[in-house]
Each structure stands twice: as C-alpha cells, then as structure tokens.
Design a protein around this motif. Sequence first.
Motif, PDB file in Angstrom:
ATOM      1  N   PRO A   1       0.801  -1.233   0.000  1.00 52.21           N
ATOM      2  CA  PRO A   1       0.000   0.000   0.000  1.00 52.21           C
ATOM      3  C   PRO A   1       0.832   1.281   0.000  1.00 52.21           C
ATOM      4  CG  PRO A   1      -0.029  -1.014   2.170  1.00 52.21           C
ATOM      5  CD  PRO A   1       0.630  -2.002   1.247  1.00 52.21           C
ATOM      6  N   TRP A   2       2.123   1.177   0.319  1.00 60.10           N
ATOM      7  CA  TRP A   2       3.017   2.341   0.316  1.00 60.10           C
ATOM      8  C   TRP A   2       3.653   2.581  -1.047  1.00 60.10           C
ATOM      9  CZ3 TRP A   2       3.310  -1.877   3.599  1.00 60.10           C
ATOM     10  CH2 TRP A   2       4.086  -2.936   3.137  1.00 60.10           C
TER      11      TRP A   2
ATOM     12  N   VAL B   1       4.157   3.629  -4.835  1.00 57.98           N
ATOM     13  CA  VAL B   1       3.545   4.556  -5.784  1.00 57.98           C
ATOM     14  C   VAL B   1       4.220   4.429  -7.145  1.00 57.98           C
ATOM     15  CG1 VAL B   1       2.994   6.185  -3.950  1.00 57.98           C
ATOM     16  CG2 VAL B   1       5.074   6.525  -5.298  1.00 57.98           C
TER      17      VAL B   1
ATOM     18  N   THR C   1      -1.152   6.782  -6.371  1.00 59.50           N
ATOM     19  CA  THR C   1      -1.277   5.890  -5.221  1.00 59.50           C
ATOM     20  C   THR C   1      -2.372   4.860  -5.457  1.00 59.50           C
ATOM     21  OG1 THR C   1      -2.934   7.268  -4.095  1.00 59.50           O
ATOM     22  CG2 THR C   1      -0.612   7.822  -3.733  1.00 59.50           C
ATOM     23  N   GLY C   2      -2.348   3.796  -4.644  1.00 56.62           N
ATOM     24  CA  GLY C   2      -3.382   2.774  -4.734  1.00 56.62           C
ATOM     25  C   GLY C   2      -3.460   2.144  -6.108  1.00 56.62           C
TER      26      GLY C   2
ATOM     27  N   THR D   1      -3.818   2.399   0.506  1.00 56.58           N
ATOM     28  CA  THR D   1      -2.820   3.469   0.432  1.00 56.58           C
ATOM     29  C   THR D   1      -2.410   3.844   1.850  1.00 56.58           C
ATOM     30  OG1 THR D   1      -3.805   4.338  -1.611  1.00 56.58           O
ATOM     31  CG2 THR D   1      -2.326   5.796  -0.377  1.00 56.58           C
TER      32      THR D   1
END
Length: 257
Positions: free
Chosen positions: A40-41, A43, A82-83, A129
């Motif tokens: 989730p971190w 990008v 993100t995500g 995220t």
Amino acid sequence: MSVQTMCLALTFCATIFLGAVVECIVYVKNGREANLGDFPWQVSIRDLSPSVHECGGVIISKSWVLTTGTCLKGVVNPLISTGTIDILNPGIVYEVGLIRNHPDYQQYSNSNDIALLKTRFDINFNDFTKSIPLTDDPVSAYNKGDLAGWGLDHYEAALYSKYLRMTEMTVMDSEVCRSLFSQKNVPLGGDQFCAGSAITGACRGDEGGGFVSRRQNSDEILLVGLISDNFCSLNNFPTAFTDVYFHREWIRNITGI
C-alpha cells in the motif's frame, strides 16, 4: 559450462550463447502479481505530459514520498499515483509541490541516490494506500525482504509490466557484494547494500521502489532500502539498494517524520 554476465545501468547487458541465446532473467518475469493492498506504500511516479509510468516511490507520510535521484533523472514534472496495481489505470494521482534531491547525489558513483517528493495536498490513506515507517536498525546480511515494481520483464522489452509485481530477496554480505561489483568495474556507493536471488531482481522502471522487511519478532513492516539503479539480474547477480538507515537523519530533518 559456467558463464556470468548481467545487464546494469542501461549500459551493459551481455547475451550468453550456449548453442542458443539465454535471456536476462529479471524479477518481474518470475515474481508474482501483487494484489491491491499488498504494497500500500508503493507509488508509480509519472511525468505530467504524457502521464506514463517512469519509476517507483514509497509513501513515508501523508505528504512525503521517498524515491531515488536515478528515478527522477528523466522526470520533468512528476505526478504520484497511489493505490495502483494496473499502471494503465492509476489510482488517485497527486501533483508534486516540492522536490528535494540529496545535495551530494553522485550519479556515476551511485552515492546518495535518494530524493524526496512533497505532494501539494495530503495523500488520502485507506486500506490500499498507507505510509511505511523507516527502519531504525542497520541492514543485516542474510535477512529477507520484499520488493515490488512495474519494471521491464526483460532488458530488451519495450513496455513496462502492466501490473505491479513483487518478489522476495535476501540481503548479501557487503564484502561479497562489493567484490562482485568490482569485478564488473561498477562502483557501489558506501551507502548501498545488495540483495540477491537465484532468478529474481530489479530492472528499468523499478528504480525508487522499496525493499521492505519485517521487524524482528514482530509483524511490523519497515522500509529498509530503495531500488537504486537500472539493474537487470542474470545468473544470481545482485540488485543494489540505497540504504534507508544510512539516510534516516537526512530524511527526518526535511520531512519531520
């Protein structure tokens, strides 16, 4: 017949002939596809025009993303997605308001290959995220960790991986690693470490992504390193990472985390 070679920093990749060409083996080819929420971190760093994936980065707070100078070399106006699992269908995209490259970044010696990006608006955290804490301990040889990215699945490939892929690697003894790199006349910065695997590694497009490991006797996952350059692994040649522990004070002095 034993042959050693590698593809490294976009400048060298040998082909091996054992009656036929043996392709470079890179982790995207052998790693597994990540599920939404696995990293989730992570990008995708993209350029504003056109908005296409360039390299990776790691969320370390609601407004700061950690990456490498190598990642940002070709990015004029970075955006942060993100995500994201599918880079053709990015999640929430944030504009960057501030870029801080390490003042002592040395491209050709692979030293201080680290940079910070601050988003114009806070990143929206959810199950997919999140930020990741920095390690407070020096990296240890033989520890295992995971990395992820959308990089090339082969050094001659034309397109990045459509989906985020991840794999496990093992930190190498620093002296063994430096000896391997010196045999290829490739400098390894004093703030770098290596990790390797029999058939996995990182390749172009993965730069800036995180190498993460669990804290000893805990389920907490920590950021240990950043994929430092365009390394394509072949025949067990390691991947080099910027050591996050080495730069933790620089990171904290700028971000306040």
